[in-house]
Design an enzyme around this catalytic site. Structure first.
Site, PDB file in Angstrom:
ATOM      1  N   GLY A  16     -61.468 -23.824 -50.126  1.00 19.63           N
ATOM      2  CA  GLY A  16     -61.098 -22.625 -49.369  1.00 19.63           C
ATOM      3  C   GLY A  16     -61.772 -22.466 -48.023  1.00 19.63           C
ATOM      4  O   GLY A  16     -61.995 -21.339 -47.577  1.00 19.63           O
ATOM      5  N   SER A  17     -62.052 -23.576 -47.331  1.00 18.06           N
ATOM      6  CA  SER A  17     -62.682 -23.398 -46.013  1.00 18.06           C
ATOM      7  C   SER A  17     -61.696 -22.808 -45.002  1.00 18.06           C
ATOM      8  O   SER A  17     -62.092 -22.045 -44.116  1.00 18.06           O
ATOM      9  CB  SER A  17     -63.282 -24.716 -45.503  1.00 18.06           C
ATOM     10  N   ASN A  18     -60.409 -23.126 -45.131  1.00 17.29           N
ATOM     11  CA  ASN A  18     -59.424 -22.481 -44.249  1.00 17.29           C
ATOM     12  C   ASN A  18     -59.271 -21.002 -44.597  1.00 17.29           C
ATOM     13  O   ASN A  18     -59.118 -20.164 -43.706  1.00 17.29           O
ATOM     14  CB  ASN A  18     -58.077 -23.198 -44.328  1.00 17.29           C
ATOM     15  N   ARG A  95     -49.807 -27.374 -55.016  1.00 16.08           N
ATOM     16  CA  ARG A  95     -48.650 -27.343 -55.928  1.00 16.08           C
ATOM     17  C   ARG A  95     -47.375 -27.377 -55.113  1.00 16.08           C
ATOM     18  O   ARG A  95     -47.266 -26.697 -54.089  1.00 16.08           O
ATOM     19  CB  ARG A  95     -48.620 -26.051 -56.752  1.00 16.08           C
ATOM     20  N   LEU A  97     -43.806 -26.115 -54.539  1.00 16.94           N
ATOM     21  CA  LEU A  97     -43.127 -24.855 -54.890  1.00 16.94           C
ATOM     22  C   LEU A  97     -41.627 -25.097 -55.038  1.00 16.94           C
ATOM     23  O   LEU A  97     -41.046 -25.931 -54.334  1.00 16.94           O
ATOM     24  CB  LEU A  97     -43.409 -23.816 -53.805  1.00 16.94           C
ATOM     25  N   ASN A 111     -48.024 -22.933 -43.891  1.00 15.48           N
ATOM     26  CA  ASN A 111     -48.878 -23.962 -44.486  1.00 15.48           C
ATOM     27  C   ASN A 111     -49.650 -24.649 -43.378  1.00 15.48           C
ATOM     28  O   ASN A 111     -49.170 -24.749 -42.244  1.00 15.48           O
ATOM     29  CB  ASN A 111     -48.016 -25.003 -45.217  1.00 15.48           C
ATOM     30  N   HIS A 113     -51.294 -28.330 -42.454  1.00 13.28           N
ATOM     31  CA  HIS A 113     -51.223 -29.724 -42.885  1.00 13.28           C
ATOM     32  C   HIS A 113     -52.064 -30.575 -41.930  1.00 13.28           C
ATOM     33  O   HIS A 113     -51.944 -30.431 -40.707  1.00 13.28           O
ATOM     34  CB  HIS A 113     -49.765 -30.195 -42.882  1.00 13.28           C
ATOM     35  N   SER A 140     -51.375 -29.305 -38.120  1.00 19.27           N
ATOM     36  CA  SER A 140     -50.210 -28.472 -37.787  1.00 19.27           C
ATOM     37  C   SER A 140     -50.163 -27.277 -38.722  1.00 19.27           C
ATOM     38  O   SER A 140     -50.451 -27.406 -39.914  1.00 19.27           O
ATOM     39  CB  SER A 140     -48.903 -29.259 -37.993  1.00 19.27           C
ATOM     40  N   ASP A 149     -43.951 -30.361 -46.422  1.00 14.56           N
ATOM     41  CA  ASP A 149     -44.562 -30.508 -45.087  1.00 14.56           C
ATOM     42  C   ASP A 149     -43.518 -30.609 -43.981  1.00 14.56           C
ATOM     43  O   ASP A 149     -43.695 -31.338 -42.993  1.00 14.56           O
ATOM     44  CB  ASP A 149     -45.517 -31.719 -45.050  1.00 14.56           C
ATOM     45  N   GLU A 178     -58.747 -27.298 -37.671  1.00 12.76           N
ATOM     46  CA  GLU A 178     -57.917 -26.492 -38.588  1.00 12.76           C
ATOM     47  C   GLU A 178     -58.425 -25.052 -38.623  1.00 12.76           C
ATOM     48  O   GLU A 178     -57.639 -24.098 -38.626  1.00 12.76           O
ATOM     49  CB  GLU A 178     -57.975 -27.060 -40.017  1.00 12.76           C
TER      50      GLU A 178
HETATM   51  C1  GRF Z   1     -57.116 -28.933 -45.527  1.00 17.28           C
HETATM   52  O1  GRF Z   1     -57.407 -30.160 -44.933  1.00 17.28           O
HETATM   53  C2  GRF Z   1     -55.659 -28.584 -45.348  1.00 17.28           C
HETATM   54  O2  GRF Z   1     -55.124 -29.039 -44.159  1.00 17.28           O
HETATM   55  C3  GRF Z   1     -55.012 -29.303 -46.505  1.00 17.28           C
HETATM   56  O3  GRF Z   1     -55.928 -29.183 -47.565  1.00 17.28           O
HETATM   57  C4  GRF Z   1     -57.252 -28.996 -47.037  1.00 17.28           C
HETATM   58  C5  GRF Z   1     -57.760 -27.713 -47.623  1.00 17.28           C
HETATM   59  O4  GRF Z   1     -59.116 -27.494 -47.350  1.00 17.28           O
HETATM   60  N1  GRF Z   1     -53.705 -28.764 -46.757  1.00 17.28           N
HETATM   61  P1  GRF Z   1     -59.773 -26.087 -47.672  1.00 17.28           P
HETATM   62  O5  GRF Z   1     -59.544 -25.798 -49.150  1.00 17.28           O
HETATM   63  O6  GRF Z   1     -59.134 -25.058 -46.796  1.00 17.28           O
HETATM   64  O7  GRF Z   1     -61.248 -26.253 -47.369  1.00 17.28           O
END
Ligand code: GRF
Length: 193
Positions: A16-18, A95, A97, A111, A113, A140, A149, A178
C-alpha cells in the site's frame, strides 16, 4: 477548500505505498478528493494498517472466501456503494475484475501500472523494459476497462533507464514517481467527474 471533496475508495492487495501517497495528498486542504474506504482482498495486507493509522475505514473482502469472481465482485460493489464512493482507485490490487463489475464503475475506476502503457501490460514490466533495451521507462495511471491494463491513460511519468539497472533498482525508481503521479492523476479525475 473545494466545495465537495469526491469520496474515493482504494482497493489494495499488499504493502500500500501508493495508498499512502494518496492518503498524504488528501491531507492537503485544497485536495479535491477524500479517501473514505480501503478494501483489501488479502487479510493482513500492510495497507490496511496504513488506513487504520490514518483513521480511514478499512475492510478485508477475502477472495478465497467467495466461490467465484462474480460473487467476490458483488461483495466489493456492495461495500463500495455503502461507502458512498464516487471513484475507485486500484493500487496494487492483484485481482482481475469481471467485465460486469468494471462496467458499473466505467469512467470512475483508476489503476496505476508500472510501465509506459501501452507497453508492457501485465507482470514483470521492469524486467521486460530492460530486456528490450528501452532507454526510458515509467508508469501510467489509466481508467480501467474490461481489458487488463488497457483503457484511456490519464497521466504518465517517464524516467531514464540507467546503466547497470536491475529490475529491482528500476522498480524502486519507478515507485518514487508512481507516488507523485497517482495523486496528480486522481486530482484530475476528481475534478473532471
Ligand atoms: C505498484 O508498483 C503498482 O504500480 C502496481 O503494484 C505496485 C503496488 O505497490 N500495480 P504498493 O502496494 O502501492 O506499494
Amino acid at each position: 477548500m473545494p466545495a465537495r471533496r469526491r469520496p474515493v475508495a482504494v482497493l489494495i492487495s499488499g504493502r500500500g505505498s501508493n495508498l499512502q501517497a494518496l492518503i498524504d495528498d488528501a491531507a492537503a486542504p485544497d485536495c479535491p478528493y477524500e479517501i473514505v474506504l480501503v478494501i483489501s482482498n488479502r487479510p493482513g495486507a500492510y495497507g490496511l494498517e496504513r488506513a487504520k493509522q490514518a483513521g480511514i475505514a478499512a475492510l478485508t473482502i477475502d477472495h478465497k472466501t467467495h466461490p467465484d469472481r462474480e460473487t467476490f465482485d458483488a461483495a466489493l460493489h456492495d461495500a463500495l456503494i455503502a461507502s458512498g464512493s464516487d471513484i475507485v482507485c486500484l493500487a496494487g490490487f492483484m485481482r482481475i475484475l469481471t467485465p460486469g463489475f468494471v462496467s458499473k464503475w466505467e469512467g470512475r475506476m483508476l489503476n496505476i501500472h508500472p510501465s509506459l502503457l501501452p507497453k508492457y501490460k501485465g507482470v514483470d514490466t521492469h524486467a521486460r523494459a530492460l530486456a528490450a533495451g528501452d532507454e526510458t521507462h515509467g508508469c501510467s495511471v489509466h481508467y480501467v476497462t474490461a481489458e487488463l491494463d488497457d483503457g484511456p491513460v490519464i497521466a504518465q511519468a517517464e524516467i531514464p533507464v540507467l546503466d547497470g539497472d536491475t529490475p529491482d533498482t528500476l522498480a524502486e525508481r519507478v515507485l518514487e514517481v508512481e507516488h507523485r503521479l497517482y495523486p496528480q492523476a486522481l486530482r484530475k479525475a476528481a475534478l473532471d467527474l
